[in-house]
Scaffold this active site. Sequence first.
Site, PDB file in Angstrom:
ATOM      1  N   CYS A   1      28.796  57.751 130.712  1.00  0.00           N
ATOM      2  CA  CYS A   1      27.397  57.310 130.615  1.00  0.00           C
ATOM      3  C   CYS A   1      26.779  57.010 131.978  1.00  0.00           C
ATOM      4  O   CYS A   1      25.696  57.503 132.305  1.00  0.00           O
ATOM      5  CB  CYS A   1      27.286  56.107 129.671  1.00  0.00           C
ATOM      6  SG  CYS A   1      28.038  54.575 130.265  1.00  0.00           S
TER       7      CYS A   1
ATOM      8  N   HIS B   1      27.075  50.168 128.469  1.00  0.00           N
ATOM      9  CA  HIS B   1      26.576  51.517 128.204  1.00  0.00           C
ATOM     10  C   HIS B   1      25.171  51.657 128.784  1.00  0.00           C
ATOM     11  O   HIS B   1      24.397  50.701 128.811  1.00  0.00           O
ATOM     12  CB  HIS B   1      26.541  51.801 126.700  1.00  0.00           C
ATOM     13  CG  HIS B   1      26.262  53.239 126.375  1.00  0.00           C
ATOM     14  ND1 HIS B   1      27.188  54.237 126.581  1.00  0.00           N
ATOM     15  CD2 HIS B   1      25.161  53.857 125.879  1.00  0.00           C
ATOM     16  CE1 HIS B   1      26.676  55.404 126.214  1.00  0.00           C
ATOM     17  NE2 HIS B   1      25.441  55.203 125.791  1.00  0.00           N
TER      18      HIS B   1
ATOM     19  N   HIS C   1      21.766  60.336 126.781  1.00  0.00           N
ATOM     20  CA  HIS C   1      22.950  59.594 127.217  1.00  0.00           C
ATOM     21  C   HIS C   1      24.211  60.378 126.896  1.00  0.00           C
ATOM     22  O   HIS C   1      24.190  61.330 126.111  1.00  0.00           O
ATOM     23  CB  HIS C   1      22.993  58.198 126.562  1.00  0.00           C
ATOM     24  CG  HIS C   1      23.302  58.215 125.091  1.00  0.00           C
ATOM     25  ND1 HIS C   1      24.065  57.237 124.497  1.00  0.00           N
ATOM     26  CD2 HIS C   1      22.961  59.073 124.093  1.00  0.00           C
ATOM     27  CE1 HIS C   1      24.168  57.496 123.192  1.00  0.00           C
ATOM     28  NE2 HIS C   1      23.508  58.592 122.928  1.00  0.00           N
TER      29      HIS C   1
END
Length: 345
Positions: A260, A308, A320
Site C-alpha cells: 500500500c 493502510h 490502493h
Amino acid sequence: MAAHRKRKQRPFAGPAGRTAVTLALAGAASVAAFDGPADADPRLTPAQVRAKVDKLYEQAEAATERYNGAKEKANDTLASLTRLRDEATRRTERLNTSRDALGVIAAEHYRSGGLDPAVQLALSSRPERYLEGAALAERAGARQADTISRIRKELAEISQLRARADDKLVDLRARQAELARHKSAVQRKLDDAQRLLDRLTARQRAQYAGQGALTGPGTPTTGGPVQASGSRAAAAVAFAYGAIGKPYAWGATGPGSFDCSGLTQAAWRSAGVSLPRTTYTQINSGRRIGRSELAPGDLVFFFSGISHVGLYVGGGQMIHAPRPGAAVRMAPIDQMPFAGASRPV
C-alpha cells in the site's frame, strides 16, 4: 534386611493410572486447542472466516509497514557504513603515499651513510609505534617532521573512521535482526490467513478475492481519472490509474507490484515528490487535512495504527493495493475505518 525394604510406590499403575493418563492427555489437548491458531475452531461460518482473515491481513499489513521502516533504516545504515569504509580506504592510500615519501628520505640518508632512527621507526611494519614518542617530530629533520606530522594526522583520522565503521556495523546487524523479526511476523500472519482461506470453497474464495477489501464487501466502481487540482497531484493520480491490476506484494515499491505505501510512494515519485516509505511516516510528510477537504492525489489512511494508505482520486474513491492475493484497484474510502489524510507538498 531386604525383606523389610519398602516396595517402590507407583501411583499411576493399574486402572487408576490409565485413567489419570487419559485425563492428563485430555487436559493437554484442551490446552493445545485453547492456545492453538485462530483457525482451530471447525465451527466458524464462512463470514466468520472472512472476518478473521481480514483481521489477519490488517495485522500483516501493520507488520509489513514495520518491516518497511526497518528495511529503510538498514539500507541507510549500510550506505553510511559503505561511505565510512570507502573514506578509510582513501585515507589509507594517502597514508601510503606519505610513507613512500619517507622511503625517499630514508634512501637519501642511506646514501649519505646513515638512517635517522625516527625514519626507521616510521618505516616499520607497525607505524603506530613511531608515534608513541612525543618528541619524535622534534628529533627528525625538517622534511621528516613535516611528513611524519602528516602521517600522524592520517593515522588518527583512519582510526576514527574505523571506529565509526565498527559502530555502524553493530547497528547494521541490529537492524538486520529487527528486519528478520518483522518479516517472520508478516509471514506468520499471511500463513494463518491462508490456512483459514483454504477452509472456504473455491466459490467463496473467489468472492472474497473480488472484494479487495480488508473489511467490508466494497462497491464496484467505474470511470476514468477525476481532474486533480494541480499538475503534480494529477501526475500521481495518473500513475495510480496505470497501476490498477498490478499485484499486491508486501515490501514492494513497483514497478511490477506494490504494497500500500509502496504504491503511494511510487505515484508521488512519478510527480517529482519524495515521500517516506511507511504509512506512519507518510501521514506526517505533507499537510494534514480533514475528510471534507479531500482532493484527488491526497493520501488517505486507515485503522487506528495508520497501517493502510490509499491515493484519493475523487468521488469518495481511492486507488490502493489492498492485500495479498488482490490486485491494485479502486475502492470506496468508506470500506475501512478512516484514520486521517494528508496532502503531499
